[in-house]
Scaffold this motif. Sequence first.
Motif, mmCIF file in Angstrom:
data_model
loop_
_atom_site.group_PDB
_atom_site.id
_atom_site.type_symbol
_atom_site.label_atom_id
_atom_site.label_comp_id
_atom_site.label_asym_id
_atom_site.label_seq_id
_atom_site.Cartn_x
_atom_site.Cartn_y
_atom_site.Cartn_z
ATOM 1 N N SER A 1 0.826 -1.204 0.000
ATOM 2 C CA SER A 1 0.000 0.000 0.000
ATOM 3 C C SER A 1 0.862 1.256 0.000
ATOM 4 C CB SER A 1 -0.931 -0.004 1.209
ATOM 5 O OG SER A 1 -1.659 1.204 1.293
ATOM 6 N N VAL A 2 1.956 1.236 0.762
ATOM 7 C CA VAL A 2 2.867 2.388 0.786
ATOM 8 C C VAL A 2 3.455 2.624 -0.604
ATOM 9 C CG1 VAL A 2 5.041 3.265 1.714
ATOM 10 C CG2 VAL A 2 3.404 2.143 3.228
ATOM 11 N N CYS A 3 3.907 1.558 -1.254
ATOM 12 C CA CYS A 3 4.482 1.694 -2.598
ATOM 13 C C CYS A 3 3.445 2.229 -3.580
ATOM 14 C CB CYS A 3 5.015 0.344 -3.073
ATOM 15 S SG CYS A 3 6.380 -0.313 -2.080
ATOM 16 N N ALA A 4 2.214 1.742 -3.471
ATOM 17 C CA ALA A 4 1.163 2.199 -4.381
ATOM 18 C C ALA A 4 0.854 3.675 -4.165
ATOM 19 C CB ALA A 4 -0.094 1.354 -4.181
ATOM 20 N N GLN A 5 0.837 4.113 -2.917
ATOM 21 C CA GLN A 5 0.566 5.525 -2.641
ATOM 22 C C GLN A 5 1.661 6.419 -3.214
ATOM 23 O OE1 GLN A 5 -1.118 6.355 1.482
ATOM 24 N NE2 GLN A 5 -0.527 4.208 1.724
ATOM 25 N N LEU A 6 2.909 5.991 -3.091
ATOM 26 C CA LEU A 6 4.009 6.770 -3.667
ATOM 27 C C LEU A 6 3.895 6.823 -5.186
ATOM 28 C CD1 LEU A 6 7.008 5.524 -1.484
ATOM 29 C CD2 LEU A 6 5.805 7.710 -1.313
ATOM 30 N N ALA A 7 3.466 5.721 -5.797
ATOM 31 C CA ALA A 7 3.313 5.694 -7.254
ATOM 32 C C ALA A 7 2.212 6.646 -7.701
ATOM 33 C CB ALA A 7 3.013 4.269 -7.715
ATOM 34 N N ILE A 8 1.086 6.638 -7.010
ATOM 35 C CA ILE A 8 -0.029 7.517 -7.385
ATOM 36 C C ILE A 8 0.368 8.977 -7.235
ATOM 37 C CG2 ILE A 8 -2.355 8.231 -6.714
ATOM 38 C CD1 ILE A 8 -2.886 5.300 -5.974
ATOM 39 N N ARG A 9 1.042 9.303 -6.139
ATOM 40 C CA ARG A 9 1.474 10.692 -5.949
ATOM 41 C C ARG A 9 2.443 11.119 -7.048
ATOM 42 N NH1 ARG A 9 5.407 12.276 -1.077
ATOM 43 N NH2 ARG A 9 6.815 11.204 -2.515
#
Length: 528
Positions: free
Chosen positions: A226-234
Amino acid sequence: MREDAAVRTEAVEQRIQKLGFVLRSTMPRTVEPLNFEAQKERVPFLDLGDDAVPAPVPTWSDFAPRTGRLRRLLTKEAHRQAAQATAEQAYTNALARYREQEAARLARIEERSRAHHEASGADRRRVLAHNAGVDRFRDRVLTGDPEAVSDYYARVFAPFAARPAGFPRGHRFGYVPESRLLLVEWRLPGIGVVPREREYRYNPATKSVGVHRWRSISEVRKVYGSVCAQLAIRTVHVALYADPDGLVQTVVFNGVVAPDNEGDGGRDPGQAKEGAGNRKEPVCLISMSASRRQFARLSPADLDDPLGELRSRFGARVSAFPDELTAVSPVLPYALADPHLVVAVSGKGPNLLAAPPEEFDRLMERLLERMGYQLTPLPQAPGSYLARRTTGGRAEQAVVHLRRRGGTLDTAEVRALGTAVRRQHAAEGLLLTTAGLEPQAYDYAHGRPLRLYAGRSLLALCRCHGLPARMDPPTAASAPGPVANGTAGPAAGSNGAGPGSSHPADRTRRRPTGHAHPSSTSRPTGPS
């Protein structure tokens, strides 16, 4: 001591909650392109003090004697003339004093300006050179220069480089102008950013506080994903909204972690060091691509499952075992979009856009052979090959399409490659083209075993395998004409006997390259 255990348990729970709000807590409210004018410096200012404003010019109305009908009746003519003369003399004297004062003021200004110019000459030249550099940088960015655009986005992301606090820096950017594609290689924190401890308790026997329950490795992987996905979206959000002039239509995000990064999660420290000792390059744990049209349908502020959204909407590739540094294949490796690598070889090697068809085919075949493939031309499909290689003791089969064109390649070519992969029951498809690709081409490739090497990515792929090449637009006299299979044919007016000939007799006289490839007699007789 029991209170200490409760405090520690609450602290790890707060860390878990903060990791779930990385996107919302670090997403900027507004994202705008860089203001180039704001990056310019100002020439050193000369403070003139009281001399900055000239004294008011004397006016006759301030000195003229009072007049009026009653005053003329009560005052003799001689007195009025004397008053008039006195006023005129006072006005003349005031003008003379003003001229003297103004001349002195201008002289002081000139002297101070000369002294200031001499004292600040070096600063002035530095500021003017800096501002000229900003103008040149702006022009290079707006014309789509790969190095300049990559540098531009490095400046855009500078405020977000280490947010949240403690996250690693060292992000890299690459730009492929033919496809208007921006690649972002983002350094991720290690999986140790997710606390393994779930609950602390006080042990009366040892009179100490210790871990009572550990977090399961599946939960750690889920939170980390989830952390990696949030960084990708940002990252994709900022990249698209900071676009200065429609330069980016597709963003590729590669989330990588350094092999020696601290915090390898549930692995034994000895195993972590042993596994990292054999790695030098960063390990890609998440990779995705998103077009502007696709991302516009996403609302980053209202995501309950960021990782699920990336997988369902963008076909994101996510490592199933990040604690073991199990890598995923990136959508586009950074080496194929590295602007410095491409520029370094831009003046060497054959020109892929103007070379004769035979030379272009031979170079692409050598490239595929150096990638480990053995090629077999597909019948009735010029420019198409069935490629086989053995990797890790396992045989792999791929379909390869070669397309030499300028401009942008139609998405139908990518769809045709996907169809050929299914028809041949191949593991993957490779498209090698000198043209750019539309965002829809990358949309179609999401979640499919297709590898697209377009424009500068093809140049970089050649360079990575020791085959320098370049793509300079051909001149009108030497420009090869297009043929049906998408590659270039002989120049207009050619009789077919020159170096650009695609005559079958010439193609059968090729010199063997020493690599495993099909015999020249099995090649198609037309240009490929």
